[in-house]
Design a protein around this motif. Sequence first.
Motif, PDB file in Angstrom:
ATOM      1  N   ASP A   3       0.520  -1.072   0.081  1.00 14.81           N
ATOM      2  CA  ASP A   3       0.182   0.221   0.322  1.00 14.81           C
ATOM      3  C   ASP A   3       0.903   1.166  -0.096  1.00 14.81           C
ATOM      4  OD1 ASP A   3      -1.999   2.229   0.540  1.00 14.81           O
ATOM      5  OD2 ASP A   3      -2.692   1.259   2.602  1.00 14.81           O
ATOM      6  N   LYS A   4       1.010   1.509  -1.564  1.00 14.51           N
ATOM      7  CA  LYS A   4       1.344   3.219  -1.241  1.00 14.51           C
ATOM      8  C   LYS A   4       1.727   4.547  -0.067  1.00 14.51           C
ATOM      9  CE  LYS A   4       3.653   1.899  -5.737  1.00 14.51           C
ATOM     10  NZ  LYS A   4       3.904   1.483  -6.984  1.00 14.51           N
ATOM     11  N   SER A   6       0.254   4.319   2.498  1.00 12.07           N
ATOM     12  CA  SER A   6      -0.336   3.773   3.612  1.00 12.07           C
ATOM     13  C   SER A   6       1.552   4.287   4.577  1.00 12.07           C
ATOM     14  CB  SER A   6       0.343   2.185   4.133  1.00 12.07           C
ATOM     15  OG  SER A   6       0.280   2.167   5.616  1.00 12.07           O
ATOM     16  N   PRO A   7       1.271   4.505   5.823  1.00 13.17           N
ATOM     17  CA  PRO A   7       2.298   5.353   6.629  1.00 13.17           C
ATOM     18  C   PRO A   7       3.179   4.238   6.676  1.00 13.17           C
ATOM     19  CG  PRO A   7       0.804   5.141   8.395  1.00 13.17           C
ATOM     20  CD  PRO A   7       0.204   4.413   6.926  1.00 13.17           C
ATOM     21  N   ILE A   8       3.324   3.022   6.623  1.00 14.23           N
ATOM     22  CA  ILE A   8       4.180   1.856   7.112  1.00 14.23           C
ATOM     23  C   ILE A   8       5.737   3.001   5.886  1.00 14.23           C
ATOM     24  CG2 ILE A   8       4.745  -0.599   7.261  1.00 14.23           C
ATOM     25  CD1 ILE A   8       2.226  -0.305   8.171  1.00 14.23           C
ATOM     26  N   PRO A   9       7.222   2.327   6.009  1.00 13.02           N
ATOM     27  CA  PRO A   9       7.600   2.191   4.779  1.00 13.02           C
ATOM     28  C   PRO A   9       7.598   0.957   3.897  1.00 13.02           C
ATOM     29  CG  PRO A   9       8.736   2.773   6.668  1.00 13.02           C
ATOM     30  CD  PRO A   9       7.092   2.070   7.065  1.00 13.02           C
ATOM     31  N   ILE A  10       7.603   1.369   2.698  1.00 12.41           N
ATOM     32  CA  ILE A  10       7.124   0.829   1.684  1.00 12.41           C
ATOM     33  C   ILE A  10       8.731  -0.722   2.557  1.00 12.41           C
ATOM     34  CG2 ILE A  10       7.292  -0.273  -1.064  1.00 12.41           C
ATOM     35  CD1 ILE A  10       6.083   2.666  -0.757  1.00 12.41           C
ATOM     36  N   TYR A  11       9.396  -0.664   1.965  1.00 14.07           N
ATOM     37  CA  TYR A  11      10.538  -2.230   2.562  1.00 14.07           C
ATOM     38  C   TYR A  11       9.969  -1.958   3.809  1.00 14.07           C
ATOM     39  CZ  TYR A  11      12.773   0.491   6.468  1.00 14.07           C
ATOM     40  OH  TYR A  11      13.014   1.026   7.024  1.00 14.07           O
ATOM     41  N   HIS A  12       9.746  -2.506   4.011  1.00 17.31           N
ATOM     42  CA  HIS A  12       8.963  -3.065   5.559  1.00 17.31           C
ATOM     43  C   HIS A  12       7.661  -3.527   5.040  1.00 17.31           C
ATOM     44  CE1 HIS A  12       8.509  -3.844   9.961  1.00 17.31           C
ATOM     45  NE2 HIS A  12       6.800  -3.610   9.782  1.00 17.31           N
ATOM     46  N   LEU A  14       6.980  -5.156   2.442  1.00 14.55           N
ATOM     47  CA  LEU A  14       7.228  -5.722   1.894  1.00 14.55           C
ATOM     48  C   LEU A  14       8.213  -7.308   2.746  1.00 14.55           C
ATOM     49  CD1 LEU A  14       8.334  -7.621  -0.877  1.00 14.55           C
ATOM     50  CD2 LEU A  14       9.997  -6.089  -1.753  1.00 14.55           C
ATOM     51  N   GLU A  15       9.432  -6.422   3.825  1.00 13.70           N
ATOM     52  CA  GLU A  15       9.975  -7.432   4.556  1.00 13.70           C
ATOM     53  C   GLU A  15       8.411  -8.579   5.271  1.00 13.70           C
ATOM     54  OE1 GLU A  15      12.657  -5.915   7.625  1.00 13.70           O
ATOM     55  OE2 GLU A  15      12.366  -4.559   6.736  1.00 13.70           O
ATOM     56  N   GLU A  16       7.455  -7.430   5.607  1.00 12.18           N
ATOM     57  CA  GLU A  16       6.278  -7.963   6.472  1.00 12.18           C
ATOM     58  C   GLU A  16       5.261  -9.483   5.605  1.00 12.18           C
ATOM     59  OE1 GLU A  16       5.518  -8.470  10.123  1.00 12.18           O
ATOM     60  OE2 GLU A  16       7.541  -7.327   9.853  1.00 12.18           O
ATOM     61  N   SER A  35      13.703 -12.657  -7.791  1.00 11.17           N
ATOM     62  CA  SER A  35      15.173 -11.598  -8.455  1.00 11.17           C
ATOM     63  C   SER A  35      13.830 -10.581  -7.190  1.00 11.17           C
ATOM     64  CB  SER A  35      15.070 -11.501  -9.530  1.00 11.17           C
ATOM     65  OG  SER A  35      15.050 -11.168 -10.013  1.00 11.17           O
ATOM     66  N   GLU A  36      15.337  -9.456  -7.138  1.00 14.62           N
ATOM     67  CA  GLU A  36      15.065  -7.868  -6.909  1.00 14.62           C
ATOM     68  C   GLU A  36      14.150  -7.870  -8.457  1.00 14.62           C
ATOM     69  OE1 GLU A  36      19.014  -5.667  -6.218  1.00 14.62           O
ATOM     70  OE2 GLU A  36      18.838  -6.584  -4.085  1.00 14.62           O
ATOM     71  N   ARG A  37      14.702  -7.691  -9.475  1.00 11.38           N
ATOM     72  CA  ARG A  37      14.097  -7.612 -10.729  1.00 11.38           C
ATOM     73  C   ARG A  37      13.101  -7.757 -10.644  1.00 11.38           C
ATOM     74  NH1 ARG A  37      12.454  -9.354 -15.395  1.00 11.38           N
ATOM     75  NH2 ARG A  37      13.925 -10.621 -14.774  1.00 11.38           N
ATOM     76  N   GLU A  38      12.130  -8.259 -10.649  1.00 13.74           N
ATOM     77  CA  GLU A  38      10.724  -9.525 -10.446  1.00 13.74           C
ATOM     78  C   GLU A  38      10.341  -8.405  -9.066  1.00 13.74           C
ATOM     79  OE1 GLU A  38      11.281 -14.119 -11.649  1.00 13.74           O
ATOM     80  OE2 GLU A  38      12.834 -13.072 -10.012  1.00 13.74           O
ATOM     81  N   TYR A  39      10.831  -8.590  -7.892  1.00 15.78           N
ATOM     82  CA  TYR A  39      10.059  -8.159  -6.927  1.00 15.78           C
ATOM     83  C   TYR A  39       9.672  -6.296  -7.084  1.00 15.78           C
ATOM     84  CZ  TYR A  39      10.110 -11.223  -3.585  1.00 15.78           C
ATOM     85  OH  TYR A  39       9.967 -12.333  -1.856  1.00 15.78           O
ATOM     86  N   SER A  40      10.995  -5.770  -7.623  1.00 20.28           N
ATOM     87  CA  SER A  40      10.195  -4.045  -8.048  1.00 20.28           C
ATOM     88  C   SER A  40       9.096  -4.074  -9.308  1.00 20.28           C
ATOM     89  CB  SER A  40      12.235  -3.625  -9.169  1.00 20.28           C
ATOM     90  OG  SER A  40      11.569  -2.159  -9.324  1.00 20.28           O
ATOM     91  N   GLU A  41       9.742  -5.596 -10.106  1.00 21.67           N
ATOM     92  CA  GLU A  41       8.595  -4.944 -11.710  1.00 21.67           C
ATOM     93  C   GLU A  41       7.223  -5.275 -10.723  1.00 21.67           C
ATOM     94  OE1 GLU A  41       9.659  -7.641 -14.664  1.00 21.67           O
ATOM     95  OE2 GLU A  41      11.594  -6.034 -15.193  1.00 21.67           O
ATOM     96  N   LYS A  42       7.116  -6.454  -9.919  1.00 20.78           N
ATOM     97  CA  LYS A  42       5.820  -6.740  -9.632  1.00 20.78           C
ATOM     98  C   LYS A  42       4.310  -6.314  -8.534  1.00 20.78           C
ATOM     99  CE  LYS A  42       3.391 -10.598  -6.935  1.00 20.78           C
ATOM    100  NZ  LYS A  42       3.429 -11.525  -6.179  1.00 20.78           N
ATOM    101  N   TYR A  43       5.799  -5.089  -7.949  1.00 20.12           N
ATOM    102  CA  TYR A  43       5.054  -4.475  -6.819  1.00 20.12           C
ATOM    103  C   TYR A  43       5.012  -2.576  -7.544  1.00 20.12           C
ATOM    104  CZ  TYR A  43       4.445  -7.934  -3.984  1.00 20.12           C
ATOM    105  OH  TYR A  43       3.724  -9.459  -3.018  1.00 20.12           O
ATOM    106  N   GLY A  44       5.623  -2.283  -8.720  1.00 20.23           N
ATOM    107  CA  GLY A  44       6.133  -1.598  -9.001  1.00 20.23           C
ATOM    108  C   GLY A  44       7.109  -0.145  -7.846  1.00 20.23           C
ATOM    109  N   ILE A  45       8.204  -0.634  -7.711  1.00 23.68           N
ATOM    110  CA  ILE A  45       8.576  -0.219  -6.391  1.00 23.68           C
ATOM    111  C   ILE A  45      10.741  -0.245  -6.904  1.00 23.68           C
ATOM    112  CG2 ILE A  45       7.415  -0.506  -4.681  1.00 23.68           C
ATOM    113  CD1 ILE A  45       8.767  -2.676  -3.454  1.00 23.68           C
TER     114      ILE A  45
END
Length: 241
Positions: A3-4, A6-12, A14-16, A35-45
């Motif tokens: 949830d972009k 949200s006040p909760i940081p995006i990296y956190h 993803l961690e959770e 991979s990092e690239r796959e996560y990046s493309e999946k979530y637009g981050i």
Amino acid sequence: MIDKNSPIPIYHQLEESIKQLIESNQLKPGDSLPSEREYSEKYGISRMTVRQAIINLVNERYLYRIKGKGTFVTEQKFEQNLQGLTSFTEDMKARGMKASSKLVSFEIIPADIKLANQLNVPEHGPVYEIKRIRLAEDIPMALERTYISANLVQGLTTEIVQDSLYKYIEGTLHMNIGSGTQVIEASIANKEELKLLEIPELSPVMIMQRTSRLEDNRIFEIVKSSYRADRYKFMIDLKRG
């Protein structure tokens, strides 16, 4: 789900999300992560955001990395509460896991001075020496060396020591186990531990020595266990005062 707004940081977030997949067993030990690239493309981050989440999970030992191969889910450690006096079999059963033992040796030996003092028996008195590999779901977890007065706990057999000593002592001999004292220290695995626990050289182990007593305060066993530090951790609750 990220949830972009949200006040909760995006990296956190993803961690959770990854933690939840691991703890719910949807991601199993040894599974590789996208991979990092796959996560990046999946979530637009950004990949930097993904990298921060992965680094944090590696630091928390949820994940580990192999250079050139990727990121994988770590084998989670078994947690043993040190506040109760339970056997390995009882501990694994409480987790809903299959416990088993592989008998290395079982014999009666004469007590040397140190062992005689520890068990409060005469020097050269008969003592059972039992070496067992303790397994959970067929994975070696600990090498256990047990010493018991043969005059106090009588009738031990190979079949009994391959099952549960505590069940035999309390259920068959009707002796009530009362208390125990444990000392824990860290060490590097010796040759015997490396071989029997199937771990690589220079692996750390946790050495736990326990003195167990019956309700009438008689010492009935000395146990020295070497636990794989990569698979086990201990927990105790502390109260002030």
